[in-house]
Motif scaffolding. Structure first.
Motif, PDB file in Angstrom:
ATOM      1  N   LYS A 143      -3.859  69.553  89.968  1.00  0.00           N
ATOM      2  CA  LYS A 143      -4.837  68.144  89.378  1.00  0.00           C
ATOM      3  C   LYS A 143      -4.860  68.267  87.864  1.00  0.00           C
ATOM      4  N   ALA A 144      -5.024  67.074  87.352  1.00  0.00           N
ATOM      5  CA  ALA A 144      -5.456  67.009  85.816  1.00  0.00           C
ATOM      6  C   ALA A 144      -6.813  67.411  85.432  1.00  0.00           C
ATOM      7  N   GLU A 145      -6.696  68.175  84.461  1.00  0.00           N
ATOM      8  CA  GLU A 145      -7.855  68.851  83.733  1.00  0.00           C
ATOM      9  C   GLU A 145      -8.538  70.179  84.568  1.00  0.00           C
ATOM     10  N   ASP A 146      -7.861  70.356  85.539  1.00  0.00           N
ATOM     11  CA  ASP A 146      -7.837  71.673  86.573  1.00  0.00           C
ATOM     12  C   ASP A 146      -7.254  72.991  85.398  1.00  0.00           C
ATOM     13  N   LYS A 147      -7.715  74.050  85.822  1.00  0.00           N
ATOM     14  CA  LYS A 147      -7.102  75.136  84.994  1.00  0.00           C
ATOM     15  C   LYS A 147      -6.296  76.010  85.958  1.00  0.00           C
ATOM     16  N   VAL A 148      -5.289  76.573  85.472  1.00  0.00           N
ATOM     17  CA  VAL A 148      -4.327  77.476  86.183  1.00  0.00           C
ATOM     18  C   VAL A 148      -3.745  78.315  85.135  1.00  0.00           C
ATOM     19  N   PRO A 204       2.415  87.407  84.871  1.00  0.00           N
ATOM     20  CA  PRO A 204       3.367  88.057  84.947  1.00  0.00           C
ATOM     21  C   PRO A 204       3.491  88.896  86.527  1.00  0.00           C
ATOM     22  N   ASP A 205       2.360  89.079  87.110  1.00  0.00           N
ATOM     23  CA  ASP A 205       2.121  89.787  88.376  1.00  0.00           C
ATOM     24  C   ASP A 205       2.747  89.153  89.221  1.00  0.00           C
ATOM     25  N   GLN A 206       4.119  89.413  89.585  1.00  0.00           N
ATOM     26  CA  GLN A 206       4.934  88.562  90.639  1.00  0.00           C
ATOM     27  C   GLN A 206       4.588  88.864  91.948  1.00  0.00           C
ATOM     28  N   GLY A 207       3.824  89.775  92.205  1.00  0.00           N
ATOM     29  CA  GLY A 207       3.043  90.196  93.586  1.00  0.00           C
ATOM     30  C   GLY A 207       1.925  89.176  94.097  1.00  0.00           C
ATOM     31  N   GLN A 208       1.483  88.460  93.330  1.00  0.00           N
ATOM     32  CA  GLN A 208       0.537  87.524  93.556  1.00  0.00           C
ATOM     33  C   GLN A 208       1.328  86.219  94.229  1.00  0.00           C
ATOM     34  N   GLU A 209       0.719  85.363  95.050  1.00  0.00           N
ATOM     35  CA  GLU A 209       1.108  84.342  95.634  1.00  0.00           C
ATOM     36  C   GLU A 209       1.065  83.025  94.586  1.00  0.00           C
ATOM     37  N   ALA A 210       1.945  82.160  94.563  1.00  0.00           N
ATOM     38  CA  ALA A 210       1.667  81.036  93.748  1.00  0.00           C
ATOM     39  C   ALA A 210       0.746  80.286  94.380  1.00  0.00           C
ATOM     40  N   THR A 211      -0.298  79.537  93.811  1.00  0.00           N
ATOM     41  CA  THR A 211      -1.150  78.837  94.185  1.00  0.00           C
ATOM     42  C   THR A 211      -1.657  77.727  92.917  1.00  0.00           C
ATOM     43  N   SER A 212      -2.296  76.652  93.427  1.00  0.00           N
ATOM     44  CA  SER A 212      -2.920  75.673  92.501  1.00  0.00           C
ATOM     45  C   SER A 212      -3.616  76.239  91.330  1.00  0.00           C
ATOM     46  N   SER A 241       6.538  67.172  87.961  1.00  0.00           N
ATOM     47  CA  SER A 241       6.632  68.605  86.754  1.00  0.00           C
ATOM     48  C   SER A 241       5.234  68.262  86.235  1.00  0.00           C
ATOM     49  N   VAL A 242       4.706  69.245  85.496  1.00  0.00           N
ATOM     50  CA  VAL A 242       3.425  69.268  85.029  1.00  0.00           C
ATOM     51  C   VAL A 242       3.555  69.670  83.512  1.00  0.00           C
ATOM     52  N   VAL A 291      -4.929  74.342  80.469  1.00  0.00           N
ATOM     53  CA  VAL A 291      -5.401  73.265  81.337  1.00  0.00           C
ATOM     54  C   VAL A 291      -4.353  72.489  81.648  1.00  0.00           C
ATOM     55  N   THR A 292      -4.407  71.876  83.010  1.00  0.00           N
ATOM     56  CA  THR A 292      -3.317  70.811  83.300  1.00  0.00           C
ATOM     57  C   THR A 292      -3.526  69.382  82.976  1.00  0.00           C
TER      58      THR A 292
END
Length: 527
Positions: free
Chosen positions: A111-116, A120-128, A162-163, A178-179
């Protein structure tokens, strides 16, 4: 074909614009490179792609494994045999590409204005909230305010797939962003591009080397698309690597210019490379929008004058999901042709697009229409002036063949060649008629076995505008001992007649070697 040419400066009756174009054996002089993938890997679809104008098949190793690409290539070989359409193979490397890894392949909504956070920790799952990446040095390369784009395969940062991210802070190895726009990322792998940031990754990665030395060697690839070429040394290193793998010493290297660093060193890269791919997707993000056209025109001009193929990408993005291109895209394709590009490269449009065959057909038709108003006279004079005097022997013969063909309104130029160089030089002067490049094989040996050259040279002509190769019978000598040995010429003329480009009473310009002399002659055909 030549009689249909107009100049944009000449008045054109508007009603003639509505007249349907005449069908031709050659859909367009400008070539089309199609990327084969999930939507375009069956024999049936590939066959249709070949029939509608694809002359180079691109295999992008940014996605998929060697086995899936091999299966697609086997289907391509079957399609080539069934359609009798020649097609070259291009391997596109991953290069210095940063990627977001989405192991679960679930859609990620930002979402716009959210933080992401990019980590480099590829063990973590991709989330918003967290996006794991394949590069540990991003935190050291960026600073607050820098721009990063993330998307699947192709991205612009201006639509819902795309973001556009802006760096807010750096925390250790993590980068908090910031998205700037709302988007949904779908798939297992997303490309990440840091605008105008130098990324310390090798141009030819270990994965690339493995793919080239296995898949590339096995399939004797015609072209290597060297992604993220930034320096001439990148090309030299790639060529050195290819030279260590047998037949790949003949593979041509096309430098892919994707960022400002590559643009800065463009002239030296052009000297080393066999051709240039203008990767307008990534470069269009690195450059201000108002500068993109200027790079394209300048780069294509430099390629034209050097006699090296210029390939333009990202022309009909909307046809990934739609049956028709936008007005701006249709105009963009035409302008690329008028600028002088040799080929149009289709990426997502054929890789995962819904209408791969229709896209190739549409782009081919636009190219053909643009070629009718290409100012060949101005281009010819400009090229001759750039080459200067004294010309080399081969350059003089090539320009003379084109001048003669234009003066007598020849329907085709036939060039006999062993290396393909003479035919490419003729094509450099952009004649309005097709150039049939008759490649005469030569017998060669590595002291273990005999083989014929010629197949590489013929296929590598398939990316050059206006050049249409024909592999001759190896029993005929490359250089005739006298002027009466016309058997190879008859084969070429018969091919031209069967193709519909040569008719009774047409004039044909022939460029060949007779003994030690290079000869340009004009033939008028009888009934």
């Amino acid at each position: 074909m030549h009689s249909n040419h107009l100049l944009l400066e000449e008045p054109i009756r508007m009603a003639t614009i509505l007249e349907p174009s005449k069908p031709s054996f050659f859909p367009a002089m400008t070539k089309i490179v199609g990327t084969l993938g999930p939507r375009s890997r069956s024999v049936e679809v590939i066959s249709d792609c070949l029939k509608t104008g694809m002359s180079v098949a691109r295999f992008d190793f940014s996605w998929g494994d060697a086995d899936s690409h091999q299966e697609t290539l086997e289907n391509l070989k079957t399609a080539i045999k069934s359609t009798t359409k020649l097609c070259a193979v291009m391997l596109d490397t991953v290069g210095a590409e940063m990627q977001v890894v989405n192991k679960r392949e679930t859609s990620i909504t930002l979402k716009a204005e959210d933080k992401v956070t990019l980590t480099p920790d590829q063990g973590q799952e991709a989330t918003s909230a967290v996006l794991p990446i394949n590069f540990a040095g991003l935190a050291k390369a960026v600073k607050k305010g820098d721009t990063i784009f993330v998307g699947q395969y192709l991205f612009t940062g201006s639509e819902t797939t795309s973001v556009w991210l802006e760096v807010d802070e750096v925390k250790g190895d993590d980068v908090v962003c910031v998205t700037k726009n709302s988007a949904t990322l779908a798939g297992s792998l997303f490309t990440l591009h840091a605008s105008q940031i130098r990324i310390d990754l090798p141009t030819l990665s270990e994965k690339d080397k493995e793919v080239i030395s296995t898949w590339g060697v096995k399939n004797k690839i015609d072209f290597l698309s060297l992604s993220y070429t930034r320096h001439a040394e990148d090309v030299r290193e790639a060529r050195d690597f290819l030279s260590k793998h047998g037949d790949l010493s003949q593979t041509q290297i096309f430098a892919k210019i994707e960022n400002v660093e590559g643009l800065t060193h463009f002239d030296e890269i052009l000297q080393e490379a066999d051709g240039i791919i203008l990767s307008r997707g990534n470069l269009g993000i690195d450059l201000p929008p108002e500068k993109v056209f200027l790079f394209q025109k300048s780069a294509v001009y430099k390629c034209n004058m050097a006699g090296k193929p210029a390939v333009v990408t990202r022309v009909v993005d909307s046809m990934t999901d739609n049956l028709r291109p936008t007005r701006a895209e249709a105009t963009d394709v035409a302008n690329a042709v008028l600028d002088g590009c040799d080929a149009i490269l289709l990426g997502a449009e054929t890789l995962r697009g819904l209408y791969p065959v229709e896209t190739i057909s549409t782009v081919g038709k636009i190219c053909a229409e643009a070629e009718k108003v290409f100012n060949q006279d101005q281009y010819f004079k400009r090229t001759v002036k750039f080459v200067g005097e004294p010309m080399t022997h081969l350059e003089s013969i090539a320009s003379s063949a084109v001048r003669a063909a234009l003066k007598v309104k020849a329907s085709v130029i036939i060039c006999f060649t062993s290396s393909g160089r003479a035919a490419r030089l003729i094509a450099k002067y952009r004649p309005t008629m097709p150039v049939l490049s008759v490649v005469i094989p030569r017998l060669k040996t590595n002291q273990l076995k005999w083989s014929f050259s010629g197949a590489f040279e013929a296929r590598q002509s398939l990316v050059v505008r206006g050049l249409f190769p024909l592999l001759a019978d190896p029993r005929h000598p490359a250089e005739s001992t006298n002027a009466t040995n016309e058997s190879v010429l008859k084969v070429a003329l018969d091919h031209g007649k069967a193709s519909g480009v040569i008719k009774s009473h047409d004039r044909v310009v022939v460029c060949q070697k007779v003994g030690d002399a290079s000869v340009v002659k004009i033939i008028e055909l009888e009934d």
